[in-house]
Design a protein around this motif. Structure first.
Motif, PDB file in Angstrom:
ATOM      1  N   LEU A 421      -8.466 -10.377   0.360  1.00 38.34           N
ATOM      2  CA  LEU A 421      -8.613  -8.835   0.266  1.00 38.34           C
ATOM      3  C   LEU A 421      -8.520  -8.563  -1.407  1.00 38.34           C
ATOM      4  O   LEU A 421      -8.054  -9.528  -2.180  1.00 38.34           O
ATOM      5  N   SER A 422      -8.869  -7.384  -1.671  1.00 42.11           N
ATOM      6  CA  SER A 422      -8.830  -7.159  -3.047  1.00 42.11           C
ATOM      7  C   SER A 422      -7.541  -6.567  -3.331  1.00 42.11           C
ATOM      8  O   SER A 422      -6.839  -6.139  -2.248  1.00 42.11           O
ATOM      9  N   GLY A 423      -7.198  -6.161  -4.627  1.00 42.90           N
ATOM     10  CA  GLY A 423      -5.878  -5.459  -4.883  1.00 42.90           C
ATOM     11  C   GLY A 423      -5.879  -4.069  -4.170  1.00 42.90           C
ATOM     12  O   GLY A 423      -4.615  -3.943  -3.515  1.00 42.90           O
ATOM     13  N   GLY A 424      -7.044  -3.311  -4.064  1.00 44.45           N
ATOM     14  CA  GLY A 424      -6.699  -1.924  -3.394  1.00 44.45           C
ATOM     15  C   GLY A 424      -6.685  -2.258  -1.931  1.00 44.45           C
ATOM     16  O   GLY A 424      -5.950  -1.406  -1.145  1.00 44.45           O
ATOM     17  N   GLN A 425      -7.397  -3.268  -1.310  1.00 38.13           N
ATOM     18  CA  GLN A 425      -7.038  -3.300   0.359  1.00 38.13           C
ATOM     19  C   GLN A 425      -6.005  -3.892   0.396  1.00 38.13           C
ATOM     20  O   GLN A 425      -5.237  -3.597   1.644  1.00 38.13           O
ATOM     21  N   LYS A 426      -5.207  -4.786  -0.347  1.00 40.41           N
ATOM     22  CA  LYS A 426      -3.687  -5.211  -0.151  1.00 40.41           C
ATOM     23  C   LYS A 426      -2.992  -3.832  -0.089  1.00 40.41           C
ATOM     24  O   LYS A 426      -1.827  -3.954   0.839  1.00 40.41           O
ATOM     25  N   GLN A 427      -3.048  -2.945  -1.125  1.00 38.24           N
ATOM     26  CA  GLN A 427      -2.203  -1.698  -0.964  1.00 38.24           C
ATOM     27  C   GLN A 427      -2.317  -1.098   0.047  1.00 38.24           C
ATOM     28  O   GLN A 427      -1.445  -0.503   0.728  1.00 38.24           O
ATOM     29  N   ARG A 428      -3.597  -0.890   0.766  1.00 44.01           N
ATOM     30  CA  ARG A 428      -3.699  -0.209   1.910  1.00 44.01           C
ATOM     31  C   ARG A 428      -2.994  -0.762   3.114  1.00 44.01           C
ATOM     32  O   ARG A 428      -2.643  -0.222   4.041  1.00 44.01           O
ATOM     33  N   VAL A 429      -3.163  -2.220   3.118  1.00 47.38           N
ATOM     34  CA  VAL A 429      -2.468  -2.866   4.260  1.00 47.38           C
ATOM     35  C   VAL A 429      -0.805  -2.490   4.412  1.00 47.38           C
ATOM     36  O   VAL A 429      -0.196  -2.532   5.157  1.00 47.38           O
ATOM     37  N   GLY A 430      -0.411  -2.384   2.854  1.00 43.75           N
ATOM     38  CA  GLY A 430       0.864  -1.909   2.989  1.00 43.75           C
ATOM     39  C   GLY A 430       1.254  -0.736   3.407  1.00 43.75           C
ATOM     40  O   GLY A 430       2.352  -0.593   3.981  1.00 43.75           O
ATOM     41  N   ILE A 431       0.548   0.181   3.114  1.00 48.98           N
ATOM     42  CA  ILE A 431       0.508   1.450   3.690  1.00 48.98           C
ATOM     43  C   ILE A 431       0.616   1.554   5.290  1.00 48.98           C
ATOM     44  O   ILE A 431       1.436   2.135   6.097  1.00 48.98           O
ATOM     45  N   ALA A 432      -0.321   0.871   5.812  1.00 48.07           N
ATOM     46  CA  ALA A 432      -0.499   0.647   7.483  1.00 48.07           C
ATOM     47  C   ALA A 432       0.851   0.035   7.698  1.00 48.07           C
ATOM     48  O   ALA A 432       1.167   0.510   8.776  1.00 48.07           O
ATOM     49  N   ARG A 433       1.371  -0.961   6.994  1.00 47.94           N
ATOM     50  CA  ARG A 433       2.742  -1.622   7.522  1.00 47.94           C
ATOM     51  C   ARG A 433       3.663  -0.788   7.666  1.00 47.94           C
ATOM     52  O   ARG A 433       4.499  -0.707   8.659  1.00 47.94           O
ATOM     53  N   ALA A 434       3.727   0.097   6.493  1.00 51.01           N
ATOM     54  CA  ALA A 434       4.944   1.283   6.809  1.00 51.01           C
ATOM     55  C   ALA A 434       4.715   2.248   7.878  1.00 51.01           C
ATOM     56  O   ALA A 434       5.534   2.562   8.609  1.00 51.01           O
ATOM     57  N   LEU A 435       3.634   2.605   7.994  1.00 47.63           N
ATOM     58  CA  LEU A 435       3.202   3.524   9.282  1.00 47.63           C
ATOM     59  C   LEU A 435       3.335   2.914  10.677  1.00 47.63           C
ATOM     60  O   LEU A 435       3.748   3.656  11.417  1.00 47.63           O
ATOM     61  N   ALA A 436       3.345   1.767  10.739  1.00 49.03           N
ATOM     62  CA  ALA A 436       3.470   0.952  11.861  1.00 49.03           C
ATOM     63  C   ALA A 436       4.698   1.376  12.720  1.00 49.03           C
ATOM     64  O   ALA A 436       4.852   1.411  13.837  1.00 49.03           O
ATOM     65  N   ALA A 437       5.881   1.475  11.889  1.00 48.85           N
ATOM     66  CA  ALA A 437       7.083   1.843  12.516  1.00 48.85           C
ATOM     67  C   ALA A 437       7.434   3.266  12.902  1.00 48.85           C
ATOM     68  O   ALA A 437       8.230   3.527  13.414  1.00 48.85           O
TER      69      ALA A 437
END
Length: 546
Positions: A421-437
């Motif tokens: 992933l690009s740097g921006g895509q990795k950050q978006r994955v971090g957002i999705a992980r927080a939302l998952a809970a």
């Protein structure tokens, strides 16, 4: 901006094709791009996340990340064919004549070695300096990079300095051998606006002093306007256009470039100040620190439902430390944190699973926050599995929904590793992980700092929509005051571990300001190539009068 047309060509890249592998399939990343750089010239590479900026910059060193390959084209550095050269020859150039400043310093330093030892490694190995000379040189460059206690900071380990300080230490390290070419990959992403000015000025001075060429990769258009002689725009691996900086800023030809130049238009509606109700999170008279040193000094603020409180301040002001206290990662020495009016256990290990679920965090450094061995379905799925008990098909559908929310196509990305992933895509994955809970409160720690303006605006809109739909409360840690204007309801300004000013956004951006707040506001770069020069002259003149 300087004229380098009479200087010799240092780097020539022709018809560059780079591919990335997913499973057994190779897909194009860079599609026949040309790049020419003269000695002493600075070329700005811009484009949205995934455009191929970092991939092209690394290729200038004859290097590709794992899973990528240069499949076509020629790369000549000072007459040396980097594609034909042996790996030994290329390694002899890297660090000595070609240096690289990575986007994420936290992921690039060796955590087991002190900063000054890592600084000294390249000049000693390449025979440029002795160890003692390199250490003296490190102190001088640390001073020019405005690092605190330059004589002592080099003897700290990477985890003992802030993210912004670490990024400056890495910039100094890249300059240790006074290379002919430096690839700057978002070198000021982690820096607050006041520190960014000092670093940009130092980079520009050193590049000019040693006639160093540079490729400056960034999504911050105002920053590239201060640094680059020419600008090249990329989109999904293709070149869109290229021109000298003034021409590109005043008269871009292509619609895509014009869209990048457009000022961020999004701003959430202004909400009335909160006059009652129990805050979701209350920080009450908290003092906290590491070892014997206090980082936070008696700070207090509230965050209510459906409200976004932006916490701003220089690197090391205590913003992220406050977040660690709220999440229970750093128990306070004094004071307490309340959630929905009830005191939270100071240590996260004493909190219930539901208390942990209700408060999630999106981290600043996506490179270090994502386990490199896990695929996205595992990274995003684990919180949903652990906190919500989702299994099987229901879990998979939740993961796919979250990927769609962050604008990543599930079929393409669900089984990718972070390295793909690009740097921006990795950050978006971090957002999705927080939302998952499905939390009630989210700490957003510089969540848009690694994203280009177009993607960042989409993320801000997404966070705003989610806040309205689920009554979320946000603590938004940022040094980007444009982001504060876009999304914040209230602002807390921190300096040296104290809250110096706080209040509703409209009041905070309207004069009169606290002197420190005024300094932050005046330090926001503008889309004017002369802005940095003018600002530095004005501040030097004021300092002279003082």
């Amino acid at each position: 901006m300087k004229d380098t047309t009479e200087k010799p060509v240092l780097l020539s890249m022709r018809d560059i094709h780079i591919e990335g592998r997913s499973e057994e399939t190779w897909s194009p990343i860079i599609k026949g791009v040309d790049l020419t750089l003269r000695k002493g010239e600075v070329l700005g590479l811009i484009g949205e996340s995934g455009a191929g900026k970092s991939t092209l910059g690394l290729a200038a060193m004859g290097f590709t990340r794992d899973g990528c390959r240069i499949s076509g084209g020629t790369i000549e550095f000072d007459g040396i064919d980097l594609r034909a050269a042996s790996e030994t020859a290329r390694r002899g150039l890297r660090g000595k004549r070609i240096a690289y400043v990575a986007q994420s310093a936290a992921a690039s330093f060796n955590p087991a070695h002190k900063l000054i030892d890592q600084y000294s490694e390249a000049p000693v190995q390449h025979g440029v300096m002795s160890k003692a000379e390199a250490e003296r040189d490190a102190v001088e460059l640390y001073r020019r990079m405005r690092l605190p206690n330059p004589e002592e900071i080099g003897f700290r380990y990477p985890h003992q300095v802030s993210g912004g300080q670490l990024q400056r230490a890495m910039t100094a390290m890249a300059m240790a051998c006074r290379p002919d070419l430096i690839i700057f990959d978002e070198p000021t992403t982690a820096l607050d606006v006041t520190t960014q000015i000092e670093v940009l000025a130092a980079i520009r001075d050193i590049v000019a002093q040693f006639d160093t060429a540079a490729i400056y990769i960034t999504h911050d258009l105002a920053v590239v306007a201060q640094m680059a002689d020419r600008i090249k725009v990329l989109l999904r691996g293709d070149e869109v256009e290229e021109a000298d900086t003034r021409t590109m800023l005043s008269a871009p030809k292509e619609d895509y470039t014009k869209s990048l130049w457009a000022v961020r238009s999004y701003a959430r509606p202004v909400q009335l100040p909160v006059t009652g109700g129990i805050p979701v999170v209350s920080v009450e008279n908290v003092t906290a620190g590491y070892g014997a040193a206090d980082i936070l000094r008696n700070i207090s603020f509230d965050i209510h439902k459906r409200r976004t409180v932006a916490v701003v301040g220089e690197s090391g002001s205590g913003k992220s430390t406050a977040a660690r206290v709220i999440t229970g990662l750093l128990p306070p020495r004094q004071g307490r944190v309340l959630f929905d009016g009830a005191p939270l256990p100071a240590d996260y290990r004493q909190r219930s699973r539901d208390q942990l679920r209700q408060a999630q965090m999106i981290y600043q450094m996506a490179d270090t926050a994502l386990n490199p061995k896990l695929r996205l379905r595992e990274l995003i799925g684990r919180p949903a599995q652990m906190y919500l008990g989702l299994q099987g098909k229901a879990l998979t559908e939740r993961i796919r929904d979250l990927l769609r929310l962050i604008e990543l196509e599930p079929d393409t990305y669900i089984d990718r590793l972070p390295s793909e992933l690009s740097g921006g895509q990795k950050q978006r994955v971090g957002i999705a992980r927080a939302l998952a809970a499905e939390p009630k409160f989210i700490i957003c720690d510089e969540v848009t700092s690694a994203l280009d303006q177009l993607v960042a605006e989409g993320i801000l809109k997404l966070l705003d929509r989610l806040q309205s739909e689920f009554d979320l409360a946000y603590m938004f840690i940022t040094h980007d005051l444009a982001t504060v204007r876009s999304i914040a309801d209230e602002v807390v300004v921190m300096q040296n571990g104290k809250v110096v000013e706080q209040g509703p956004k409209l009041e905070m951006f309207a004069p009169p300001h606290d002197p420190y707040t005024e300094l932050l506001l005046s330090s926001v770069p503008e889309m004017d190539p002369d802005w940095l020069t003018r600002l530095l002259k004005d501040r030097a003149a004021k300092a002279g009068k003082g």
